[in-house]
Design an enzyme around this catalytic site. Structure first.
Site, PDB file in Angstrom:
ATOM      1  N   LYS A   1      -3.090   5.749  -4.204  1.00 22.56           N
ATOM      2  CA  LYS A   1      -4.227   6.623  -3.932  1.00 22.56           C
ATOM      3  C   LYS A   1      -4.102   7.969  -4.636  1.00 22.56           C
ATOM      4  O   LYS A   1      -2.998   8.517  -4.747  1.00 22.56           O
ATOM      5  CB  LYS A   1      -4.364   6.842  -2.417  1.00 22.56           C
ATOM      6  CG  LYS A   1      -4.328   5.568  -1.593  1.00 22.56           C
ATOM      7  CD  LYS A   1      -4.403   5.857  -0.107  1.00 22.56           C
ATOM      8  CE  LYS A   1      -4.077   4.623   0.706  1.00 22.56           C
ATOM      9  NZ  LYS A   1      -2.635   4.309   0.694  1.00 22.56           N
TER      10      LYS A   1
ATOM     11  N   HIS B   1      -8.100   9.255  -2.019  1.00 17.43           N
ATOM     12  CA  HIS B   1      -7.467   9.288  -0.698  1.00 17.43           C
ATOM     13  C   HIS B   1      -8.320  10.013   0.345  1.00 17.43           C
ATOM     14  O   HIS B   1      -8.395   9.579   1.498  1.00 17.43           O
ATOM     15  CB  HIS B   1      -6.091   9.944  -0.796  1.00 17.43           C
ATOM     16  CG  HIS B   1      -5.155   9.528   0.284  1.00 17.43           C
ATOM     17  ND1 HIS B   1      -3.793   9.513   0.124  1.00 17.43           N
ATOM     18  CD2 HIS B   1      -5.363   9.098   1.549  1.00 17.43           C
ATOM     19  CE1 HIS B   1      -3.210   9.096   1.233  1.00 17.43           C
ATOM     20  NE2 HIS B   1      -4.148   8.851   2.115  1.00 17.43           N
TER      21      HIS B   1
ATOM     22  N   ASP C   1       0.827  -1.198   0.000  1.00 19.64           N
ATOM     23  CA  ASP C   1       0.000   0.000   0.000  1.00 19.64           C
ATOM     24  C   ASP C   1       0.863   1.251   0.000  1.00 19.64           C
ATOM     25  O   ASP C   1       1.732   1.422   0.856  1.00 19.64           O
ATOM     26  CB  ASP C   1      -0.901   0.002   1.235  1.00 19.64           C
ATOM     27  CG  ASP C   1      -1.839   1.199   1.264  1.00 19.64           C
ATOM     28  OD1 ASP C   1      -2.995   1.048   0.824  1.00 19.64           O
ATOM     29  OD2 ASP C   1      -1.424   2.280   1.732  1.00 19.64           O
TER      30      ASP C   1
ATOM     31  N   TYR D   1       2.384  10.182  -0.047  1.00 21.09           N
ATOM     32  CA  TYR D   1       3.475   9.625   0.764  1.00 21.09           C
ATOM     33  C   TYR D   1       4.841   9.995   0.186  1.00 21.09           C
ATOM     34  O   TYR D   1       5.850   9.925   0.888  1.00 21.09           O
ATOM     35  CB  TYR D   1       3.383   8.099   0.850  1.00 21.09           C
ATOM     36  CG  TYR D   1       2.131   7.553   1.487  1.00 21.09           C
ATOM     37  CD1 TYR D   1       1.211   8.379   2.129  1.00 21.09           C
ATOM     38  CD2 TYR D   1       1.860   6.188   1.442  1.00 21.09           C
ATOM     39  CE1 TYR D   1       0.064   7.860   2.705  1.00 21.09           C
ATOM     40  CE2 TYR D   1       0.710   5.665   2.012  1.00 21.09           C
ATOM     41  CZ  TYR D   1      -0.181   6.500   2.639  1.00 21.09           C
ATOM     42  OH  TYR D   1      -1.317   5.971   3.200  1.00 21.09           O
TER      43      TYR D   1
END
Length: 316
Positions: free
Chosen positions: A122, A155, A92, A97
């Site tokens: 996402k 997200h 994931d 990120y």
């Protein structure tokens, strides 16, 4: 890693060192002449078969995966490669990120057949809307060095969600994404999406752990046949989760760790969890949850821990 994450990791390590039952889990600490924390770790690695869940479109995904939030650069790449080597198949990540490229390198480093992996990323708020979502998706594929995604999520329910979902539906129908879903949607926001969606989301990834058990969302998602997935299944160690008295007692009863008890609790609820760690010993430890079972008394004790509020107010 932030100072808060470092403190959480230290709390977990301290517990692992002092737990009298930890050796029974198959991990032994060499405390004599230890050159550094976990410097003399011997791991009894097992062949792990992670059960699948079937999503509402028929696609299967592992019920336990590897999260990458907070990991970056070489640490992220190596952690992903080690996770795959240990037996994880669900990975994931997310644009926000900032580690999609590192995750992609970790996948390549592992040498695994792409078809054996289930990769999730996402769509971030900045890429909301029909055209932007398509561009954001292509950027994600490029960074991951992949030809398709197994799962792509909105997200957060911000911006032009309807336009984003339409773009994702088209990418799904074109075979570029095997399944599409959402993250951080509450029941009202989910209902709004369902009012116009041609393709039902397969998953809602939300904060879920012993301190925030999300019982109402759990029921709503069950009613809609949408899989619940937990981010921060350990609450990132906040509020002393790794040293919680109730979880510690249950862990000692089963010869496990609080982390393993937490993941087993998610598993028995049928919730997909994606724990993250950059420590190889923890990466392997988190997989070792399929050889014991929490009984009804354990479950009732864990239910008492529910504070019914987020442990991440900065995300609300």
């Amino acid at each position: 890693m932030s100072s808060q994450n470092q403190k959480n990791e230290i709390s977990r390590r301290s517990f692992l060192q002092t737990s009298a039952k930890f050796a029974a889990a198959g991990i032994y600490l060499g405390v004599f002449g230890m050159p550094e924390l976990f410097g003399n770790v011997v791991v009894d690695k097992k062949d792990v078969q992670i059960p699948d869940v079937k999503l509402n479109n028929g696609v299967k995904m592992p019920i336990l995966g590897f999260g990458t939030y907070g990991l970056s650069g070489e640490v992220c790449q190596q952690s992903v490669a080690e996770a795959i080597s240990a037996g994880y198949r669900l990975l994931d990540t997310a644009k926000v990120y900032g580690n999609e490229e590192a995750v992609g390198r970790g996948i390549k480093q592992s040498g695994i057949d792409r078809k054996k992996l289930f990769v999730t990323s996402k769509l971030w708020v900045d890429d909301a809307g029909y055209e932007n979502a398509k561009k954001g998706f292509e950027e994600t594929l490029r960074k991951l060095q992949l030809e398709y995604l197994d799962l792509y999520l909105i997200h957060r329910p911000r911006g032009d969600v309807k336009g984003s979902w339409k773009a994702m539906e088209e990418l799904y129908k074109a075979g570029k994404i095997k399944a599409i879903g959402i993250s951080n949607f509450d029941p009202v926001q989910l209902d709004a999406l369902l009012s116009y969606a041609e393709v039902k989301p397969v998953i809602n990834q939300i904060e879920t752990h012993a301190y925030f058990q999300q019982t109402n969302d759990f029921k709503v998602l069950k009613q809609h046949n949408i899989q619940m997935q937990a981010w921060a299944p350990f609450a990132e160690g906040r509020n002393g989760l790794f040293t919680n008295e109730i979880l510690t007692k249950i862990a000692q009863k089963h010869g496990k760790t609080t982390a393993q008890v937490s993941l087993r609790w998610h598993y028995q609820r049928g919730i997909v969890a994606i724990p993250r760690s950059s420590q190889k010993v923890h990466i392997i430890e988190n997989l070792d949850i399929f050889d014991f079972k929490l009984d009804s008394a354990d479950i009732k004790e864990i239910e008492k821990l529910d504070l019914n509020k987020t442990q991440f107010p900065e995300w609300t």
